[in-house]
Design a protein around this motif. Structure first.
Motif, PDB file in Angstrom:
ATOM      1  N   UNK A   1      10.960   7.753   6.209  1.00  0.00           N
ATOM      2  CA  UNK A   1      11.033   7.772   4.746  1.00  0.00           C
ATOM      3  C   UNK A   1      10.396   9.039   4.205  1.00  0.00           C
ATOM      4  N   UNK A   2      11.028   9.609   3.206  1.00  0.00           N
ATOM      5  CA  UNK A   2      10.494  10.782   2.494  1.00  0.00           C
ATOM      6  C   UNK A   2      10.360  10.382   1.027  1.00  0.00           C
ATOM      7  N   UNK A   3       9.116  10.255   0.557  1.00  0.00           N
ATOM      8  CA  UNK A   3       8.852   9.707  -0.772  1.00  0.00           C
ATOM      9  C   UNK A   3       8.799  10.790  -1.834  1.00  0.00           C
ATOM     10  N   UNK A   4       9.469  10.547  -2.955  1.00  0.00           N
ATOM     11  CA  UNK A   4       9.367  11.400  -4.135  1.00  0.00           C
ATOM     12  C   UNK A   4       8.231  10.913  -5.032  1.00  0.00           C
ATOM     13  N   UNK A   5       8.209   9.622  -5.323  1.00  0.00           N
ATOM     14  CA  UNK A   5       7.087   9.016  -6.045  1.00  0.00           C
ATOM     15  C   UNK A   5       7.060   7.532  -5.734  1.00  0.00           C
ATOM     16  N   UNK A   6       5.843   6.962  -5.826  1.00  0.00           N
ATOM     17  CA  UNK A   6       5.683   5.561  -5.454  1.00  0.00           C
ATOM     18  C   UNK A   6       4.590   4.925  -6.294  1.00  0.00           C
ATOM     19  N   UNK A   7       4.894   3.772  -6.872  1.00  0.00           N
ATOM     20  CA  UNK A   7       3.956   3.026  -7.713  1.00  0.00           C
ATOM     21  C   UNK A   7       4.288   1.546  -7.530  1.00  0.00           C
ATOM     22  N   UNK A   8       3.537   0.879  -6.668  1.00  0.00           N
ATOM     23  CA  UNK A   8       3.868  -0.478  -6.245  1.00  0.00           C
ATOM     24  C   UNK A   8       3.198  -1.504  -7.153  1.00  0.00           C
ATOM     25  N   UNK A   9       3.581  -1.478  -8.422  1.00  0.00           N
ATOM     26  CA  UNK A   9       3.084  -2.440  -9.399  1.00  0.00           C
ATOM     27  C   UNK A   9       4.275  -2.997 -10.166  1.00  0.00           C
ATOM     28  N   UNK A  10       4.046  -4.135 -10.842  1.00  0.00           N
ATOM     29  CA  UNK A  10       5.083  -4.646 -11.740  1.00  0.00           C
ATOM     30  C   UNK A  10       5.406  -3.575 -12.769  1.00  0.00           C
ATOM     31  N   UNK A  11       6.665  -3.218 -12.892  1.00  0.00           N
ATOM     32  CA  UNK A  11       7.066  -2.126 -13.760  1.00  0.00           C
ATOM     33  C   UNK A  11       7.053  -0.779 -13.063  1.00  0.00           C
TER      34      UNK A  11
ATOM     35  N   UNK B   1       0.860  -1.179   0.000  1.00  0.00           N
ATOM     36  CA  UNK B   1       0.000   0.000   0.000  1.00  0.00           C
ATOM     37  C   UNK B   1       0.897   1.230   0.000  1.00  0.00           C
ATOM     38  N   UNK B   2       0.801   2.101  -1.009  1.00  0.00           N
ATOM     39  CA  UNK B   2       1.703   3.254  -1.076  1.00  0.00           C
ATOM     40  C   UNK B   2       1.539   4.226   0.084  1.00  0.00           C
TER      41      UNK B   2
ATOM     42  N   UNK C   1       3.391   1.672   3.314  1.00  0.00           N
ATOM     43  CA  UNK C   1       4.781   1.208   3.212  1.00  0.00           C
ATOM     44  C   UNK C   1       5.771   2.228   3.765  1.00  0.00           C
ATOM     45  N   UNK C   2       5.675   3.519   3.390  1.00  0.00           N
ATOM     46  CA  UNK C   2       6.659   4.476   3.918  1.00  0.00           C
ATOM     47  C   UNK C   2       6.545   4.700   5.422  1.00  0.00           C
ATOM     48  N   UNK C   3       5.405   4.303   6.020  1.00  0.00           N
ATOM     49  CA  UNK C   3       5.230   4.545   7.451  1.00  0.00           C
ATOM     50  C   UNK C   3       6.077   3.619   8.313  1.00  0.00           C
ATOM     51  N   UNK C   4       6.382   2.414   7.817  1.00  0.00           N
ATOM     52  CA  UNK C   4       7.131   1.470   8.649  1.00  0.00           C
ATOM     53  C   UNK C   4       8.480   1.061   8.059  1.00  0.00           C
TER      54      UNK C   4
END
Length: 299
Positions: free
Chosen positions: A192-202, A177-178, A181-184
């Motif tokens: 964690x400091x996210x720039x971009x996140x896409x948790x799919x194949x590719x 879950x985007x 995931x950064x929470x733990x």
């Protein structure tokens, strides 16, 4: 009338045995032998061969299909079917090799693992039936080279395992879950400091890990495989589009209502593996899985 087998007939069948001592614990050797992400690292016998995995399901009843590509030659198709798996002890699979639509060989492959501590032994027995031509010499060459690669891969592989007392669906949901995931993610005290996140194949996750003292560690994960509630495969880069740090995977296995999480990493070089061990990567990784456990428990 009973026909005596000719030498041509007997040449079509062979029993081949390969043994190799490997400087890695049994838990690591098992993962390198069976985990699709690790097999992709060591599968090519030489640098002139490219192996493309078309299908990879590393469990009993699962199938692996790969194409061995050599410039100027027809692709060689290898189909592996997993028949039995006893973790860190034994696996049995069939293997069918074909080229240009013609089956070249069929084999039953049994792998036996043994050892203690930091040293393991892998014994592979191949019961080979050559169909189009005598394949024994090619099998000897291929397995000798493959197991040499496997040994080098295992010796730079780190495997972390943790049983989390929660259903697999919850553990998977917290990981993939985007928002969560950064929470733990990361060791104790890291954020964690996210720039971009896409948790799919590719897809990818570009982020900074921030240590308690404020030190920033740029990270970039590229996801190659996502099998819902089973496993993910991804590449770790040193910062956005930086050099590759490791090939990694995470698998999720149900165990009596709990979930066994296995996190594996094949470091790009033996030196990087030793550096990671030296600064406590195993302990820090277990802290990360501990944060996942606490996060899931709080939901």
């Amino acid at each position: 009338m009973t026909r005596n087998p000719s030498s041509a007939d007997t040449d079509r069948f062979a029993m081949l045995t390969f043994e190799r001592d490997i400087a890695a614990p049994l838990s690591v050797l098992w993962q390198v032998w069976t985990a699709p992400a690790a097999r992709m690292v060591w599968a090519a016998p030489t640098s002139s061969v490219t192996v493309e995995f078309v299908e990879a399901d590393g469990r009993v009843g699962g199938r692996e299909v790969s194409l061995c590509k050599v410039e100027g030659q027809p692709d060689i198709r290898c189909e592996v079917g997993w028949l039995d798996m006893q973790p860190a002890l034994r696996s049995v699979n069939y293997e069918v090799v074909s080229s240009a639509g013609v089956t070249q060989s069929a084999a039953l492959v049994t792998a036996d693992l043994s050892g203690a501590g930091e040293l393991s032994r892998l014994t592979v027995t191949v019961q080979l039936s050559s169909l189009a031509e005598n394949m024994a010499a090619g099998y000897r060459q291929g397995f000798d080279a493959g197991l040499k690669n496997l040994a080098a891969t295992a010796e730079r592989t780190m495997v972390l395992e943790k049983v989390i007392r929660a259903p697999r669906s919850l553990v998977w949901g917290a990981w993939m879950n985007p928002e969560t995931l950064p929470q733990w993610w990361g060791p104790d005290g890291f954020s964690c400091r996210t720039t971009r996140i896409d948790l799919r194949a590719g897809g990818e996750w570009v982020f900074d890990m921030i240590a308690p003292d404020g030190t920033v560690f740029p990270n970039h994960h590229r996801y190659g495989e996502v099998r819902a509630e089973e496993r993910i495969g991804y590449t770790l880069l040193w910062g956005e589009n930086g050099p590759k740090h490791a090939d990694a995977w995470a698998s999720f296995e149900e165990q009596d209502g709990a979930t066994k999480v296995t996190l594996g990493m094949v470091f790009s070089t033996a030196a990087e593996f030793q550096d990671a061990k030296g600064f406590g990567a195993i302990e820090l990784g277990m802290q990360t899985l501990g944060k996942l456990e606490r996060f899931v428990a709080s939901r």
